[in-house]
Design an enzyme around this catalytic site. Structure first.
Site, PDB file in Angstrom:
ATOM      1  N   GLY A  54     -86.697 -17.823   2.632  1.00  0.00           N
ATOM      2  CA  GLY A  54     -87.755 -17.715   2.068  1.00  0.00           C
ATOM      3  C   GLY A  54     -88.405 -19.288   1.984  1.00  0.00           C
ATOM      4  N   GLY A  55     -88.019 -19.812   0.691  1.00  0.00           N
ATOM      5  CA  GLY A  55     -88.486 -21.233   0.169  1.00  0.00           C
ATOM      6  C   GLY A  55     -88.211 -22.024   1.303  1.00  0.00           C
ATOM      7  N   GLU A  88     -90.291  -8.017  -2.618  1.00  0.00           N
ATOM      8  CA  GLU A  88     -91.559  -8.138  -2.979  1.00  0.00           C
ATOM      9  C   GLU A  88     -92.495  -6.943  -2.780  1.00  0.00           C
ATOM     10  OE1 GLU A  88     -91.696 -12.010  -1.496  1.00  0.00           O
ATOM     11  OE2 GLU A  88     -90.201 -12.453  -2.732  1.00  0.00           O
ATOM     12  N   GLU A 129     -80.596  -8.744   0.524  1.00  0.00           N
ATOM     13  CA  GLU A 129     -81.320  -9.762  -0.222  1.00  0.00           C
ATOM     14  C   GLU A 129     -81.260  -9.138  -1.816  1.00  0.00           C
ATOM     15  OE1 GLU A 129     -84.181 -12.147   2.015  1.00  0.00           O
ATOM     16  OE2 GLU A 129     -85.233 -10.465   1.539  1.00  0.00           O
ATOM     17  N   TRP A 186     -92.309 -16.914   5.612  1.00  0.00           N
ATOM     18  CA  TRP A 186     -93.212 -17.763   4.922  1.00  0.00           C
ATOM     19  C   TRP A 186     -94.123 -17.096   3.579  1.00  0.00           C
ATOM     20  CZ3 TRP A 186     -95.904 -20.435   9.473  1.00  0.00           C
ATOM     21  CH2 TRP A 186     -94.943 -21.063  10.570  1.00  0.00           C
ATOM     22  N   LYS A 187     -93.774 -15.824   3.535  1.00  0.00           N
ATOM     23  CA  LYS A 187     -94.754 -15.146   2.468  1.00  0.00           C
ATOM     24  C   LYS A 187     -95.962 -15.418   2.397  1.00  0.00           C
ATOM     25  CE  LYS A 187     -90.170 -14.730   0.178  1.00  0.00           C
ATOM     26  NZ  LYS A 187     -89.321 -14.696  -1.151  1.00  0.00           N
TER      27      LYS A 187
HETATM   28  P1  PGA Z   1     -85.995 -17.135  -0.712  1.00  0.00           P
HETATM   29  O1  PGA Z   1     -86.411 -15.882  -0.391  1.00  0.00           O
HETATM   30  O2  PGA Z   1     -85.097 -17.712   0.102  1.00  0.00           O
HETATM   31  O3  PGA Z   1     -87.017 -18.032  -1.284  1.00  0.00           O
HETATM   32  O4  PGA Z   1     -85.139 -16.912  -1.915  1.00  0.00           O
HETATM   33  C1  PGA Z   1     -85.680 -14.955   0.563  1.00  0.00           C
HETATM   34  C2  PGA Z   1     -86.666 -13.922   0.915  1.00  0.00           C
HETATM   35  O5  PGA Z   1     -87.486 -13.265   0.193  1.00  0.00           O
HETATM   36  O6  PGA Z   1     -86.735 -13.359   2.210  1.00  0.00           O
END
Ligand code: PGA
Length: 261
Positions: free
Chosen positions: A240-241, A103, A173, A14-15
């Site tokens: 992620g998104g 990130e 990734e 979920w960041k």
């Molecule tokens: P994303 O992110 O699905 O939004 O590209 C993936 C992640 O950073 O794990």
């Protein structure tokens, strides 16, 4: 490589998103739908402040969705302002911990040595580590994809014993695919995954390589999940998104389940 049945894992990262109310709502939505998705391991990784309440909710619902953390610090305790230890995460019922997310490598500045220390600490604590690796767009254009994956995986697995390696899942990734809507093609992703598996074979032996789950991450969505997850060396996704909408996340998990049928 010998055939080995690996249970897929679909994990939502979920960041730095959600607030307390929306985190609980999202977790509830995922937990409701998850009961239909047997044979796929599922996890959600909320921001640190919501780990406890999301964990409590998942327990109340007797959910099979596991709790994951987005980061950790490798020291057990002490004067490390702002950091969180493996034992704190265990207290909260965390099962999976991400290390080396792009990130953290590229925005926060973590290097291979720090990611390796974190990976060691997570697996030593009996938690499951999702070790993230992948190349930037410049590295890809320079033909360095395999070299970057090799360097990042080797650095993180170095010094881990067999039990620790068994607690690692690798997430490939490509950095240029994260949050951009650009996903690797299924063939390119499969090629990178197969090479990472061959590397694990070199580093830790055939059994470890056959058992290792290698997830793909980077703009996975319901529309591309089936094709990606159909690849023989793709054992699930780090999302992620699309993990911020329970329906999309569950559709991706459903695509993983369909591969099992
Ligand atoms: P994303 O992110 O699905 O939004 O590209 C993936 C992640 O950073 O794990």
């Amino acid at each position: 490589m010998t055939a080995f049945v690996r249970t897929p894992l679909v994990a939502g990262n979920w960041k730095m998103n959600t607030d307390r109310a929306s985190a609980l709502e999202l977790a509830q939505g995922v937990a409701h739908g998850a009961s239909e998705i047997r044979d796929v391991d599922l996890a959600v990784c909320p921001p640190f402040p919501y780990l406890e309440s999301v964990g409590a909710l998942l327990r109340e619902m007797s959910s099979r969705v596991a709790l994951g953390a987005q980061d950790v610090y490798h020291e057990p305790d002490g004067a490390f302002t702002g950091e969180v230890s493996t034992s704190m995460l265990r207290d909260l019922g965390v099962r999976y911990v991400l290390t080396g997310h792009s990130e953290r490598r590229h925005v926060i500045g973590e290097d291979d040595a720090l990611v390796a220390r974190k990976t060691w600490a997570v697996t030593e604590a009996g938690l499951e580590c999702i070790l993230c690796v992948g190349e930037t767009i410049d590295q890809r254009q320079a033909g360095e994809t395999d070299e970057v994956n090799r360097r990042q995986v080797s650095a993180a697995l170095d010094g881990l014993n067999a039990e620790q390696i068994a607690r690692v899942t690798i997430a490939y990734e490509p950095v240029w695919a994260i949050g951009t809507g650009l996903s690797a093609t299924p063939d390119d992703a499969q090629d990178a995954h197969a090479k990472i598996r061959a590397l694990v074979d070199d580093l830790a032996g055939a059994e470890a390589a056959a058992a290792m789950r290698i997830l793909y991450g980077g703009s996975v969505k319901p529309a591309n999940a089936t094709e990606l997850l159909a690849q023989p060396d793709i054992d699930g996704g780090l999302i992620g998104g699309a993990s911020l909408k329970s329906g999309d996340f569950l559709a991706i998990a459903g695509a993983a389940l369909a591969q099992r049928a």
